[in-house]
Design an enzyme around this catalytic site. Structure first.
Site, PDB file in Angstrom:
ATOM      1  N   GLU A  26     -39.638  35.307 -22.387  1.00 58.58           N
ATOM      2  CA  GLU A  26     -39.208  35.891 -23.655  1.00 58.58           C
ATOM      3  C   GLU A  26     -40.356  36.366 -24.543  1.00 58.58           C
ATOM      4  O   GLU A  26     -40.227  37.361 -25.248  1.00 58.58           O
ATOM      5  CB  GLU A  26     -38.378  34.865 -24.439  1.00 58.58           C
ATOM      6  CG  GLU A  26     -36.999  34.603 -23.877  1.00 58.58           C
ATOM      7  CD  GLU A  26     -36.036  35.743 -24.161  1.00 58.58           C
ATOM      8  OE1 GLU A  26     -36.380  36.640 -24.959  1.00 58.58           O
ATOM      9  OE2 GLU A  26     -34.945  35.767 -23.575  1.00 58.58           O
ATOM     10  N   SER A  28      -2.451 -18.768 -24.297  1.00 62.12           N
ATOM     11  CA  SER A  28      -3.209 -19.988 -23.997  1.00 62.12           C
ATOM     12  C   SER A  28      -4.709 -19.843 -24.233  1.00 62.12           C
ATOM     13  O   SER A  28      -5.467 -20.764 -23.917  1.00 62.12           O
ATOM     14  CB  SER A  28      -2.982 -20.385 -22.540  1.00 62.12           C
ATOM     15  OG  SER A  28      -1.627 -20.691 -22.298  1.00 62.12           O
TER      16      SER A  28
END
Length: 693
Positions: free
Chosen positions: A84, A344
């Site tokens: 770029e 339980s």
């Protein structure tokens, strides 16, 4: 097209003029570039190590994750700059050579061959987008590029570009793109992946891999070819990278721990990055287990889990439901914080209290037969009874009648008091005093409550205050003592012997299950020496579910979760001083636990007064000469009530021969507190704690 050379030439003139203007500094200060604020980025929730758990789209609906250059693959950065803006690290925002080259190529070919925009100019266009492509827009980009270069260094400019560059749809920035197209952070991009991410921003919509896979591949291969022409990569690497297929599917960005992530945003709404105590690998593993389990169980059942570190109180994983967006499971409800019946799962605390009081030892015999407690008639889960069993067997088999017998002897309100010490506040039925039913689930607790309470078994009897997972480690992780170290060790030892669920390999953990009345909730809580993991399964609307229970539904999920967390198992706490594992054969014959006769049964011997230790009184300090170094005197015990013979236990261990009278002597072993218990011929008991010196 004919005006393009003129545009470029004029742009160069303007650039030079801007650089030479004496008033440039003043103009620059008056019209600063629109540098982005962090609030324009996606909000992140990261784990304890900084790994992304969940991202939220930015206010404009775009996925825009901040980028740090040291978290991006350096080969990708080198390829991007070479493709770029080759002189990015040298120019001041505008590259005259690149613009002259672009103008010359256009003159020769009659079309635009390469652009003259630098990465800084592209960033300027991204930060201040304008639809028109005109001379004025180009000049503005160059001016903004010069301004940006005056304010930011090159690394920061590149980071902002990599945060805002478009990658198709609502994806912006290389982090969001790497996660969406490859499912990973950009730190470890492959050559083919990096080349695709270089190519996409030039035409993000026309090259979207999920829509135009062939175009995306062609653009990627073009980047690779140019890199080879420039000598940046070897031709052999280009051939291998070009053969890699392009994924034609967009992936969802990470969305782990959705309930906790949303809570973090509510608690700290102004922060952009929220670091929580969770561990990403552990969280991901538990969410996978929960999802798989829910699929097996059916469309209406949800699964919640919580894993905590006993040493620090930090929550390492929290699964609020089996699927946030699952409507049938009400997945938006965080079930870790909803009070439900524990079944339980509270029984271990009853046994710990009875062991601490000296009422029983693990091998003490206790009755499991039909019984009535003032009209309350508990029944076992399978509707059968075992007769005489040891306390160890009663807890391992989760028998209901023995648990209620012990709760009656230790008093329900004391059990609630101990839970309060652990920071757990159970929800009782409105206007109801705590009764025996709380031992079998007649109370409401949350999954987090249970996990916090169970930390006492891996922490030598001390409570551990869990953090909320969001605001960090709790200020005081270690709380008050909930039970004695000896009592909690005995319970841990008993639970470590519970058989694993059918078809599951044994793990070095202790665990307990629970099933609420009507099969509405299934629980399993397990722990090793460092971690406590809790599992809840049920419907969010509390509707009953046939065959839902802790041992066949929740326990397999617990074992699967422990095995897949990747955490190293740590040994359970060692036996503390005074804790001895006594085999049944070594106990005095007939050592049993006795409770008051059942209602409606023959009342034999009720005229006998209750058993008491009248000397020494509970909590007394008694001088036996232990500290002086001289002759040590035995401790005189005086009893009242009960039926001889009497069995004496010191710190849970039987001592000497049974006493035939209501007085006797005991030779103390050392300075400090001792717990003395006496059990009469009918199994009734009394206990005191004395300090001997």
């Amino acid at each position: 097209m004919k005006h393009k050379p003129g545009i470029v030439a004029l742009a160069l003139v303007v650039m030079v003029a801007l650089a030479a203007m004496p008033g440039l500094a003043a103009l620059d200060e008056a019209y600063p570039p629109p540098l982005p604020e962090s609030s324009t980025q996606s909000v992140e929730v990261v784990d304890r190590d900084g790994k992304l758990l969940r991202a939220f789209a930015a206010a404009d609906g775009r996925w825009r994750l901040p980028v740090r250059l040291d978290k991006v693959d350096p080969e990708f950065v080198r390829m991007l700059v070479a493709y770029e803006d080759r002189r990015f690290w040298q120019h001041g925002g505008v590259d005259p050579l690149a613009m002259i080259r672009a103008a010359w190529q256009m003159l020769r070919h009659g079309r635009i061959v390469s652009g003259g925009s630098t990465i800084t100019m592209q960033l300027a266009r991204l930060l201040e987008p304008r639809p028109e492509r005109s001379l004025t827009a180009k000049v503005r980009q160059m001016a903004r590029a010069l301004q940006i270069e005056r304010r930011l260094d090159k690394r920061r400019i590149l980071e902002l570009y990599l945060t805002h560059a478009p990658y198709g749809g609502n994806i912006e920035g290389v982090r969001a793109a790497s996660l969406a197209w490859f499912g990973k952070e950009p730190k470890s991009l492959g050559l083919a992946q990096g080349a695709l991410l270089v190519a996409l921003p030039q035409s993000p919509e026309r090259r979207r891999p999920d829509r135009y896979r062939e175009r995306a591949k062609a653009a990627r291969d073009q980047v690779l070819a140019r890199m080879a022409e420039g000598g940046f990569i070897a031709s052999g690497e280009v051939a291998r990278a070009s053969a890699v297929p392009v994924r034609a599917r967009r992936l969802a960005l990470p969305a782990l721990a959705p309930h906790l992530a949303q809570q973090a945003r509510w608690l700290r709404p102004t922060e952009q990055v929220h670091q929580v105590t969770l561990s990403r690998p552990v969280q991901k593993a538990l969410e996978v287990v929960a999802s798989e389990a829910a699929q097996r169980l059916g469309p209406d059942l949800s699964v919640a889990m919580m894993l905590a570190d006993v040493h620090t109180g930090e929550v390492l994983a929290e699964v609020g439901s089996a699927g946030l967006l699952d409507v049938r499971r009400s997945g938006w409800i965080d079930m870790t914080g909803v009070p439900r019946s524990p079944g339980s799962a509270l029984k271990p605390f009853i046994y710990a209290l009875a062991l601490e009081d000296g009422l029983v030892l693990p091998e003490t015999l206790i009755e499991d037969r039909p019984a009535s407690f003032d009209g309350y008639r508990p029944r076992n889960f399978d509707l059968t009874y075992q007769g005489d069993v040891s306390v160890r067997q009663a807890l391992q088999l989760s028998l209901n009648v023995p648990a209620v017998r012990l709760l009656q002897a230790t008093v329900p309100s004391r059990l609630l008091g101990r839970l309060h010490r652990a920071g757990v506040v159970p929800v009782l039925p409105r206007d109801k005093a705590p009764g025996l039913a709380i031992g079998l689930g007649g109370v409401g607790v949350t999954l987090k409550d249970l996990v916090q309470a169970y930390t006492v078994f891996a922490n030598n009897g001390r409570t551990v205050t869990l953090g909320d997972g969001v605001t960090g480690r709790p200020a005081a992780a270690a709380g008050r003592a909930m039970f004695s170290p000896v009592a909690t060790w005995h319970v841990s030892d008993i639970l470590s012997g519970v058989a694993p669920p059918r078809g599951t390999a044994r793990l070095p953990i202790a665990y307990k299950t629970g099933t609420s009345y009507g099969n509405r909730d299934a629980w399993s809580i397990g722990f090793d020496g460092r971690h406590v993991l809790g599992v809840w399964v049920g419907r969010a609307d509390s509707a009953p579910v046939p065959d839902l229970n802790g041992i066949t539904v929740a326990a397999p999920i617990l074992f699967d979760s422990f095995a897949r967390t990747g955490l190293k198992f740590e040994a359970l706490p060692q036996a503390p001083a005074g804790a001895v594992r006594i085999e049944a054969a070594d106990l005095p014959s007939g050592l049993r636990f006795f409770t008051a006769p059942d209602a409606g049964l023959p009342q034999v011997g009720l005229h006998e007064p209750a058993l008491h230790i009248v000397y020494p009184p509970d909590g007394a300090h008694v001088d036996l000469g232990l500290a002086s170094g001289g002759a040590v005197q035995p401790l005189m015990l005086k009893l009242q009530g009960g039926r001889p013979p009497y069995r004496l236990l010191a710190n849970g261990v039987p001592v000497g021969e049974p006493l035939r009278s209501r007085s006797g002597l005991w030779q103390a072993g050392g300075i400090g507190f001792s717990r003395l218990s006496v059990i009469d011929a009918r199994g009734r008991s009394a206990s005191i704690s004395v300090y001997l010196e």
